[in-house]
Design an enzyme around this catalytic site. Structure first.
Site, mmCIF file in Angstrom:
data_model
loop_
_atom_site.group_PDB
_atom_site.id
_atom_site.type_symbol
_atom_site.label_atom_id
_atom_site.label_comp_id
_atom_site.label_asym_id
_atom_site.label_seq_id
_atom_site.Cartn_x
_atom_site.Cartn_y
_atom_site.Cartn_z
ATOM 1 N N HIS A 1 0.840 -1.204 0.000
ATOM 2 C CA HIS A 1 0.000 0.000 0.000
ATOM 3 C C HIS A 1 0.879 1.260 0.000
ATOM 4 O O HIS A 1 0.648 2.186 -0.768
ATOM 5 C CB HIS A 1 -0.865 0.081 1.272
ATOM 6 C CG HIS A 1 -1.909 -0.992 1.413
ATOM 7 N ND1 HIS A 1 -2.030 -1.767 2.537
ATOM 8 C CD2 HIS A 1 -2.902 -1.393 0.581
ATOM 9 C CE1 HIS A 1 -3.051 -2.592 2.404
ATOM 10 N NE2 HIS A 1 -3.601 -2.393 1.221
ATOM 11 N N LYS B 1 -18.348 -5.833 8.379
ATOM 12 C CA LYS B 1 -17.082 -6.546 8.563
ATOM 13 C C LYS B 1 -16.223 -5.768 9.553
ATOM 14 O O LYS B 1 -15.822 -4.644 9.273
ATOM 15 C CB LYS B 1 -16.369 -6.631 7.198
ATOM 16 C CG LYS B 1 -15.480 -7.833 7.058
ATOM 17 C CD LYS B 1 -14.972 -7.970 5.643
ATOM 18 C CE LYS B 1 -13.774 -8.894 5.653
ATOM 19 N NZ LYS B 1 -12.850 -8.606 4.572
ATOM 20 N N ARG C 1 -1.706 -5.882 -8.485
ATOM 21 C CA ARG C 1 -0.681 -6.846 -8.102
ATOM 22 C C ARG C 1 -0.461 -7.890 -9.174
ATOM 23 O O ARG C 1 0.651 -8.266 -9.484
ATOM 24 C CB ARG C 1 -1.073 -7.557 -6.805
ATOM 25 C CG ARG C 1 -0.891 -6.690 -5.605
ATOM 26 C CD ARG C 1 -1.561 -7.238 -4.400
ATOM 27 N NE ARG C 1 -2.991 -7.014 -4.478
ATOM 28 C CZ ARG C 1 -3.803 -7.035 -3.441
ATOM 29 N NH1 ARG C 1 -3.326 -7.327 -2.246
ATOM 30 N NH2 ARG C 1 -5.081 -6.795 -3.569
ATOM 31 N N SER D 1 -3.024 -7.604 2.958
ATOM 32 C CA SER D 1 -3.225 -7.479 4.403
ATOM 33 C C SER D 1 -3.631 -8.828 4.996
ATOM 34 O O SER D 1 -3.175 -9.201 6.082
ATOM 35 C CB SER D 1 -4.321 -6.452 4.699
ATOM 36 O OG SER D 1 -3.967 -5.200 4.207
#
Ligand code: ADP
Length: 163
Positions: free
Chosen positions: A17, A41, A90, A127
């Site tokens: 990030h 969440k 990514r 993460s």
């Protein structure tokens, strides 16, 4: 003033990030890191904790600020006068979903998305992987900033489980 938004969950912020935020900060006058609030969440770190970590690790980037948002990203962009979203890509697996969102956002409100290829050093980093590896005692110190690493360790030492 050219302003861009880097949105995400940042639960917690990783070096992947940070690489994207740092690169974006050199392209735009101001970058807003927007931490998404998802009421369904809870995540491992609370939103205020995520913000604290992000602020700690971006102190050397004076044109970066950290905010939160809930609801449509394009509404946040409009409110903050930011016509561009910057996303890191990514791998090809990120592309399908990111393309859909980018096309939806330009259609909804004319908000453009700039895709930045990740630094190959971080192309496998997420993460959730960082949380999983820490949970099982693996060393993620190369993948997250030092202050995040300390918080992760103490969170797991106190018995937390990754989402
Ligand atoms: P994660 O996928 O790690 O849970 P977030 O929702 O917090 O991530 O990610 C927000 C955005 O940050 C992603 O949409 C992506 O653009 C970028 N990002 C996440 N991890 C990386 C990485 N390792 N390299 C480059 N960009 C990344």
């Amino acid at each position: 003033m050219r302003r861009a938004v880097c949105p995400g969950s940042f639960d917690p912020v990783t070096n992947g990030h940070l690489d994207i935020v740092g690169r974006a900060s050199r392209l735009f006058d101001e970058v807003i890191v927007a931490v998404m609030i998802n009421p369904s969440k809870s995540g491992m770190f609370s939103v205020p904790e995520r913000i604290t970590m992000l602020r700690e690790v971006t102190t050397d980037l004076p044109n970066v600020r950290v905010e939160t948002f809930q609801g449509l990203l394009v509404d946040f962009c409009k409110t903050h006068d930011a016509p561009v979203v910057v996303k890191g890509l990514r791998a090809v697996s990120d592309f399908d979903y990111e393309l859909q969102m980018a096309q939806m956002n330009v259609g909804l409100a004319g908000v453009e998305t700039l895709f930045m290829p990740t630094n190959p050093l971080y192309s496998y980093l997420s993460s959730s992987l960082v949380k999983d590896v820490t949970k099982w005692g693996g060393d993620v110190s190369q993948h997250v900033p030092e202050s995040v690493h300390r918080r992760l360790r103490s969170r797991f030492d106190s018995g937390a489980q990754p989402e």
